[in-house]
Design a protein around this motif. Sequence first.
Motif, PDB file in Angstrom:
ATOM      1  N   ALA A  75       0.831  -1.212   0.000  1.00 17.16           N
ATOM      2  CA  ALA A  75       0.000   0.000   0.000  1.00 17.16           C
ATOM      3  C   ALA A  75       0.861   1.257   0.000  1.00 17.16           C
ATOM      4  N   ARG A  76       1.953   1.258   0.766  1.00 15.32           N
ATOM      5  CA  ARG A  76       2.797   2.460   0.835  1.00 15.32           C
ATOM      6  C   ARG A  76       3.525   2.694  -0.485  1.00 15.32           C
ATOM      7  N   ILE A  77       3.938   1.640  -1.173  1.00 16.52           N
ATOM      8  CA  ILE A  77       4.576   1.795  -2.479  1.00 16.52           C
ATOM      9  C   ILE A  77       3.562   2.309  -3.495  1.00 16.52           C
ATOM     10  N   ALA A  78       2.329   1.829  -3.416  1.00 16.28           N
ATOM     11  CA  ALA A  78       1.291   2.308  -4.335  1.00 16.28           C
ATOM     12  C   ALA A  78       1.056   3.810  -4.151  1.00 16.28           C
ATOM     13  N   VAL A  79       1.053   4.288  -2.907  1.00 23.16           N
ATOM     14  CA  VAL A  79       0.901   5.724  -2.632  1.00 23.16           C
ATOM     15  C   VAL A  79       2.087   6.497  -3.211  1.00 23.16           C
ATOM     16  N   ALA A  80       3.295   5.978  -2.992  1.00 19.02           N
ATOM     17  CA  ALA A  80       4.492   6.653  -3.502  1.00 19.02           C
ATOM     18  C   ALA A  80       4.475   6.738  -5.025  1.00 19.02           C
ATOM     19  N   ARG A  81       3.990   5.698  -5.657  1.00 18.16           N
ATOM     20  CA  ARG A  81       3.923   5.685  -7.121  1.00 18.16           C
ATOM     21  C   ARG A  81       2.924   6.712  -7.629  1.00 18.16           C
ATOM     22  N   THR A  82       1.773   6.764  -6.991  1.00 15.36           N
ATOM     23  CA  THR A  82       0.751   7.721  -7.412  1.00 15.36           C
ATOM     24  C   THR A  82       1.203   9.164  -7.191  1.00 15.36           C
ATOM     25  N   ALA A  83       1.868   9.397  -6.063  1.00 18.05           N
ATOM     26  CA  ALA A  83       2.280  10.755  -5.699  1.00 18.05           C
ATOM     27  C   ALA A  83       3.595  11.178  -6.343  1.00 18.05           C
ATOM     28  N   GLY A  84       4.265  10.253  -7.024  1.00 17.68           N
ATOM     29  CA  GLY A  84       5.547  10.583  -7.632  1.00 17.68           C
ATOM     30  C   GLY A  84       6.632  10.855  -6.614  1.00 17.68           C
ATOM     31  N   GLU A  85       6.596  10.152  -5.485  1.00 13.82           N
ATOM     32  CA  GLU A  85       7.613  10.356  -4.452  1.00 13.82           C
ATOM     33  C   GLU A  85       8.971   9.824  -4.917  1.00 13.82           C
ATOM     34  N   THR A  99      22.826  -7.493  -3.334  1.00 17.96           N
ATOM     35  CA  THR A  99      21.921  -8.087  -4.320  1.00 17.96           C
ATOM     36  C   THR A  99      20.476  -7.734  -4.009  1.00 17.96           C
ATOM     37  N   GLY A 100      20.120  -7.687  -2.711  1.00 16.83           N
ATOM     38  CA  GLY A 100      18.766  -7.271  -2.347  1.00 16.83           C
ATOM     39  C   GLY A 100      18.497  -5.827  -2.726  1.00 16.83           C
ATOM     40  N   LEU A 101      19.503  -4.962  -2.531  1.00 14.56           N
ATOM     41  CA  LEU A 101      19.374  -3.566  -2.940  1.00 14.56           C
ATOM     42  C   LEU A 101      19.137  -3.469  -4.448  1.00 14.56           C
ATOM     43  N   ALA A 102      19.886  -4.254  -5.225  1.00 14.40           N
ATOM     44  CA  ALA A 102      19.703  -4.240  -6.680  1.00 14.40           C
ATOM     45  C   ALA A 102      18.309  -4.729  -7.063  1.00 14.40           C
ATOM     46  N   ILE A 103      17.837  -5.783  -6.408  1.00 18.17           N
ATOM     47  CA  ILE A 103      16.497  -6.300  -6.687  1.00 18.17           C
ATOM     48  C   ILE A 103      15.440  -5.229  -6.415  1.00 18.17           C
ATOM     49  N   MET A 104      15.517  -4.599  -5.244  1.00 20.99           N
ATOM     50  CA  MET A 104      14.519  -3.604  -4.880  1.00 20.99           C
ATOM     51  C   MET A 104      14.592  -2.401  -5.807  1.00 20.99           C
ATOM     52  N   THR A 105      15.800  -1.942  -6.115  1.00 18.65           N
ATOM     53  CA  THR A 105      15.962  -0.782  -6.993  1.00 18.65           C
ATOM     54  C   THR A 105      15.416  -1.064  -8.387  1.00 18.65           C
ATOM     55  N   LEU A 106      15.778  -2.198  -8.962  1.00 18.23           N
ATOM     56  CA  LEU A 106      15.315  -2.544 -10.299  1.00 18.23           C
ATOM     57  C   LEU A 106      13.802  -2.754 -10.328  1.00 18.23           C
ATOM     58  N   GLY A 107      13.251  -3.388  -9.281  1.00 12.05           N
ATOM     59  CA  GLY A 107      11.818  -3.616  -9.229  1.00 12.05           C
ATOM     60  C   GLY A 107      11.030  -2.321  -9.153  1.00 12.05           C
ATOM     61  N   LEU A 108      11.473  -1.402  -8.307  1.00 12.00           N
ATOM     62  CA  LEU A 108      10.767  -0.129  -8.159  1.00 12.00           C
ATOM     63  C   LEU A 108      10.920   0.732  -9.414  1.00 12.00           C
ATOM     64  N   ARG A 109      12.078   0.703 -10.026  1.00 10.81           N
ATOM     65  CA  ARG A 109      12.249   1.451 -11.272  1.00 10.81           C
ATOM     66  C   ARG A 109      11.352   0.907 -12.368  1.00 10.81           C
ATOM     67  N   ARG A 110      11.112  -0.389 -12.358  1.00  7.50           N
ATOM     68  CA  ARG A 110      10.213  -0.976 -13.341  1.00  7.50           C
ATOM     69  C   ARG A 110       8.793  -0.438 -13.163  1.00  7.50           C
ATOM     70  N   LEU A 111       8.471  -0.020 -11.948  1.00  6.85           N
ATOM     71  CA  LEU A 111       7.156   0.582 -11.679  1.00  6.85           C
ATOM     72  C   LEU A 111       7.147   2.079 -11.966  1.00  6.85           C
TER      73      LEU A 111
END
Length: 610
Positions: A75-85, A99-111
């Motif tokens: 839910a918090r990521i969805a809010v950040a995406r909508t608000a352009g945070e 590797t976890g940092l890379a996974i999270m960074t790449l995943g969020l950038r894909r959104l």
Amino acid sequence: MGSVTPTHRWRLPDPTPPSPDLVAAAVAHGLTARSAALFAGRGLRAPAELAAAIGPAEAGLHDPRLLPDAERFLARIAVARTAGERVLVFGDFDADGLTGLAIMTLGLRRLGLDVAPYVPDRAGEGHGLSAAAITAARAAGRSLLITVDTGTSSTAEVALARSAGIDVLITDHHHVPPALPDAAALVNPHRPDSRYPDDRLAGTGVAFKLVQLLLGELSGDPRAALELSDLATIGTVADVAPIAGENRAIARLGLERLRGQARPGLAALLAAAHLAPERVDLETIAFQIAPRLNAGGRMGEATLAAELLLAAGPEAAAPLAERLEAANLARRELTRTALIAARQAVAALADAAAIVVAADWPVGIIGLVAGRLAEESGRPAVVVATGGSSWRASARAPEGRADLAAVFEACADLLERYGGHPQAAGCEFAPAAFGAFRDRIVSLVAAAAGPTPAAEVEAGPELRLDLAVEAADVDYRLLHDLEPLGPSGPGNPPPLVGVEGLAVVRARAASGGHTSLTLRKGREVLDAIAFERADLAASVAEGDRLDVVARLVSRTFGGYESLQLELRDVGPAGHLAGLRAQAMARREGLERAAAHAPSPVVGAAGASVR
């Protein structure tokens, strides 16, 4: 004639045969009855368990919604995406966190999110969420901070972030203290309220599962996260997480990608290390890939590996990989020098339950030194770097010898910061606390371990065999029957085979302290290598007949493929037969005792009573 004595206690496999249903299931999946027996020997009894172990790896992944606070995270990521945070992802500086940092960074950038990765400086910031990262997030106008592989104990830092108007989402897998930070979400499978079916995920595994959830819910592509399984596999192996359950499924997915579709950074790293992608296995990850990713942080270039993992193409990746290669060579030399000094200090601690040594060593290598000391001594080892106003310690323990996370928690009154796992942990403390810290560590480990049986001390550590065969049965059919047990790693060790009746053709010392052997089986010969057993070159002679415990592998040299035995231990011919005879005698004795035991009296209700 030479003379050789086993250095380990050889434990024969369970003689209980697999059930007919398990054999039938194995055959239906294209395996042999011998493979079914191997799985049964490792505790797998039901056909459904076999299907999960050898079926499609994706089927072994659990529903990420079951992770604690997963819905709040989503839910918090969805809010950040909508608000352009703008988001800052904070990952620890070891291979699991990177590797976890890379996974999270790449995943969020894909959104479509604006994401900046942040790797703390090992010497300046240490483990855990840092005030420096919060300052950087605020300065860059980033209102959401996500931790990877850390944060569960960062109560003060989370409070600092909230006071700066920054929400924190914690993703972690470390020990959960009684008081938790006031984060917007805290995703950790070890939380007492967790419903997740497998708590063995590494930090990178938790990140992988959350990105699986995010991409499935917010991008409509639930399988897109599987492209990140290579990173999750590397971090899982590097963190020595058990390769069982969901971790085994992740490893199967990740190895397939590493071998066939290595991302630019990893392809460049493999090229710089002269490693063939198609031959990468979990051992390659543990001893070749992970040390190189860790080397940057150990040598003061914390962001180097993160940049490599996030590199968009080979042009950007190649120079980063070369720098990591150089850093790894420098790290090796520092570790070698520190080990010489540490071993000298350990010589005076022969009777202590745990090793605690301190010197002005570089902080980046004390974990490596602790791991080697623990491996060599079979005892928990704590290595302290004495530089700075606070001293830092890194600890490692052989499996089952101590719970380091619990030990450090029992020293909490002496420590400024601490955290970790049962087999690997770290802490910081004031120099004045060292004496009390050392004494309490030794006392706690001694109390937890109890006395070691004299028979085990005399006979050495145990080697568990998956099967025992005659020398003539060592062939590619045997190798193919062993392969389904993989991938091998912690919690799922490589299958070991006892081989009877091999004859020594040649034994010679090899570089690096190893012994190379040529062994005869009938009219054919097998190459064998005994790593770190330089003594064998002088202990065996041509014509000696041996029984061995070995890992069976296939090696390619000069375009030719052949079987090789990686020897784990060596004994005289007849040693395995003697063990079988002893086991048979014990079993017959138990059966006779059971046959002469008094029969139970059956009560009126059919209950057995004495």
